[in-house]
Design an enzyme around this catalytic site. Structure first.
Site, PDB file in Angstrom:
ATOM      1  N   LYS A   8      26.642  59.227  49.079  1.00 12.41           N
ATOM      2  CA  LYS A   8      27.347  58.150  48.378  1.00 12.41           C
ATOM      3  C   LYS A   8      26.471  56.935  48.081  1.00 12.41           C
ATOM      4  O   LYS A   8      25.646  56.535  48.878  1.00 12.41           O
ATOM      5  CB  LYS A   8      28.522  57.664  49.239  1.00 12.41           C
ATOM      6  CG  LYS A   8      29.660  58.654  49.361  1.00 12.41           C
ATOM      7  CD  LYS A   8      30.513  58.760  48.110  1.00 12.41           C
ATOM      8  CE  LYS A   8      31.406  57.591  47.905  1.00 12.41           C
ATOM      9  NZ  LYS A   8      32.576  57.552  48.756  1.00 12.41           N
ATOM     10  N   HIS A  23      43.346  51.925  26.019  1.00  7.97           N
ATOM     11  CA  HIS A  23      44.124  52.719  26.994  1.00  7.97           C
ATOM     12  C   HIS A  23      43.205  53.557  27.881  1.00  7.97           C
ATOM     13  O   HIS A  23      43.604  54.615  28.359  1.00  7.97           O
ATOM     14  CB  HIS A  23      45.125  53.651  26.291  1.00  7.97           C
ATOM     15  CG  HIS A  23      45.932  52.975  25.230  1.00  7.97           C
ATOM     16  ND1 HIS A  23      47.150  52.377  25.485  1.00  7.97           N
ATOM     17  CD2 HIS A  23      45.671  52.775  23.907  1.00  7.97           C
ATOM     18  CE1 HIS A  23      47.613  51.856  24.353  1.00  7.97           C
ATOM     19  NE2 HIS A  23      46.734  52.071  23.389  1.00  7.97           N
ATOM     20  N   GLU A  31      33.230  45.777  43.517  1.00  7.52           N
ATOM     21  CA  GLU A  31      34.572  45.863  44.128  1.00  7.52           C
ATOM     22  C   GLU A  31      34.932  44.542  44.812  1.00  7.52           C
ATOM     23  O   GLU A  31      36.076  44.079  44.744  1.00  7.52           O
ATOM     24  CB  GLU A  31      34.617  46.994  45.150  1.00  7.52           C
ATOM     25  CG  GLU A  31      34.473  48.384  44.532  1.00  7.52           C
ATOM     26  CD  GLU A  31      34.245  49.445  45.599  1.00  7.52           C
ATOM     27  OE1 GLU A  31      35.192  49.745  46.326  1.00  7.52           O
ATOM     28  OE2 GLU A  31      33.116  49.947  45.710  1.00  7.52           O
ATOM     29  N   SER A  65      27.406  54.992  52.321  1.00  9.30           N
ATOM     30  CA  SER A  65      28.537  55.294  53.193  1.00  9.30           C
ATOM     31  C   SER A  65      27.979  55.646  54.567  1.00  9.30           C
ATOM     32  O   SER A  65      26.936  56.282  54.673  1.00  9.30           O
ATOM     33  CB  SER A  65      29.328  56.467  52.622  1.00  9.30           C
ATOM     34  OG  SER A  65      30.016  57.141  53.662  1.00  9.30           O
TER      35      SER A  65
END
Ligand code: ARG
Length: 473
Positions: free
Chosen positions: A287, A160, A294, A281
């Site tokens: 970043k 979980h 992804e 970024s």
């Protein structure tokens, strides 16, 4: 769009195909990818025709030399694809005939584009499967290497997405190796099933010519000829089957990607991605984004999309060939390209990940991953597990209130919850020990993980030598 060649359909047609109809029906813009397989199949067919005296030996030789020339043109990128010739089969045949004359027109004796395209696709797919199996092997090897390097690193295992119980990082990584192994098995199984030669099935009902199906099947490396001409030209279940295996594989990669995205977040901090597999970024200088993970996660949708597409295309088709089936190819090609690239990038990413032991250790310490140990300790001393669970639940609640970990509770504090606690309970409040006590096949204890690493080492090494380098397709 020049549209004036009706010859392939013969004399029945007087009018040209409408431009938009041609745009809808052409497949040369993508099925040219089958050119090498088409020539391979045609060469085998021509050799068989000549061997059986269906065409003359001289025509047979002329056809082979025509293909020599055509293959040269292909390799040099000198073939002009003509959309009015619709597909790869007619484009190549027409070029062959332009090179060698009449003999080219004899090639299509005892053959239809229906058995031809089924043959080309199977030949192509056999190589595609070999390439994905090879890429799975490399990813498994990368994971195995990283597992070997990290046998003594512990981290919380999750259920979980909540910290659950301590495990070895190697055990965690080997879980992905197991999943990939089943992906590999599914792909190899599918190849076994579809590795039969369609040639000779004709349009749907075979041919009146005295063909030798064994010969073409053998030359093309198929196990045997297919056994029913109608089935052969009618079904694309083999495409659905491979796309299904690739989809499951892509979903494994997607889940693994998701885990890496989580792990390299500041919240987890379990891994750092190599610069080679991360991006920055354009606005926020601080970043470092896990874009490759992804993208692999996102691209899995294309593979599943291709599976849904072929199933939907086939859904309402009566026997045998229907033109709808031409829609089998783009999804197949795209599914293959996507899954192969994803596997390759994932292997590079895994090889260059830097695992962060300190955040893993902290998560383990703060995560009450040792709560089950105390419950087991009580159960071993006769308390029903359900009651033990309750006692430890109260201890965890107290620790949460007082911002402590279980090992920091004094014996007195423990005894306030249950009088039977004694000093030996502290021996189980040790993550390393908690892992070591799970010493059975499939468990995370060091000896078990070492045995698994050894098993994989032998398996992967054995396969590395047997990996057949397949031509680029
Ligand atoms: N381009 C066609 C396909 O991929 C080849 C088979 C065409 N057969 C036919 N009867 N029109 O399906």
């Amino acid at each position: 769009m020049e549209n004036n060649d009706k010859k392939a359909w013969g004399g029945r047609f007087a009018e040209d195909t409408a431009d938009l109809a041609l745009k809808l029906s052409e497949s040369i813009s993508y099925d040219r990818r089958l050119a090498r397989q088409d020539i391979r199949g045609s060469r085998a067919h021509a050799r068989m025709l000549a061997a059986r005296g269906i065409i003359s030996a001289k025509d047979g030789e002329t056809i082979q030399s025509g293909f020599d020339q055509l293959e040269k043109e292909l390799a040099e990128g000198n073939v002009t694809w003509d959309v009015t010739k619709e597909d790869v089969h007619m484009n190549l045949e027409s070029r062959l005939t332009a090179i060698i004359g009449d003999a080219g027109g004899r090639l299509h004796t005892a053959r239809s584009r229906n058995d031809q395209v089924a043959t080309d696709t199977r030949l192509w797919l056999r190589d595609a499967c070999a390439q994905t199996v090879g890429a799975i092997h490399h990813l498994q090897s990368a994971l195995h290497r990283r597992a070997q390097e990290n046998v003594d690193v512990l981290l919380p295992g999750y259920t979980h997405l909540q910290r659950a119980q301590p495990v070895r990082l190697a055990h965690h990584l080997l879980a992905w190796v197991e999943m990939l192994e089943r992906d590999r098995g599914r792909i190899s199984d599918a190849v076994q099933r579809f590795n039969q030669c369609p040639l000779g099935s004709g349009a749907l009902a075979g041919t009146t010519f005295p063909i030798d199906r064994e010969q073409t099947s053998k030359e093309l490396g198929f196990r045997e000829p297919t056994q029913n001409s109608m089935d052969t030209v009618a079904d694309r279940d083999f495409i659905a089957e491979v796309l299904s295996a690739w989809s499951i594989c892509a979903i494994h990669l997607s889940r693994f990607s998701e885990e890496l995205v989580l792990w390299c977040s500041q919240e987890f901090g379990f891994v750092k991605m190599s610069d080679a597999y991360a991006t920055g970024s354009s606005m926020m200088p601080q970043k470092k984004n896990p874009d490759m993970a992804e993208l692999i996660r996102g691209k899995s949708g294309r593979v599943v999309g291709a599976l849904v597409s072929i199933l939907t295309v086939m859904k309402g088709l009566p026997l045998t060939y229907n033109r709808d089936m031409q829609e089998d190819k783009e999804g197949l090609f795209d599914g293959f390209d996507t899954v192969l690239l994803s596997l390759q990038v994932m292997a590079g990413m895994v090889a260059t990940l830097s695992f962060q032991e300190e955040p893993m250790a902290r998560a383990l310490k703060e995560g009450f991953a040792d709560a089950t140990e105390i419950a087991d300790w009580l159960a071993e001393r006769g308390m029903p597990f359900r009651d033990a669970h309750h006692v430890v639940g109260r201890l965890v609640a107290r620790c949460t209130r007082e911002q402590k970990v279980l090992a920091e509770l004094s014996l007195e504090e423990l005894q306030q919850e249950h009088a039977g606690f004694d000093d030996t309970v502290y021996e189980v409040l040790n993550m390393e020990r908690a892992v070591e006590r799970r010493d059975h096949v499939g468990g995370p204890a060091r000896a078990q993980v070492q045995a698994q690493l050894q098993r994989w080492q032998t398996l992967l090494e054995g396969r590395a030598n047997a990996l057949t380098p397949t031509d680029p397709i």
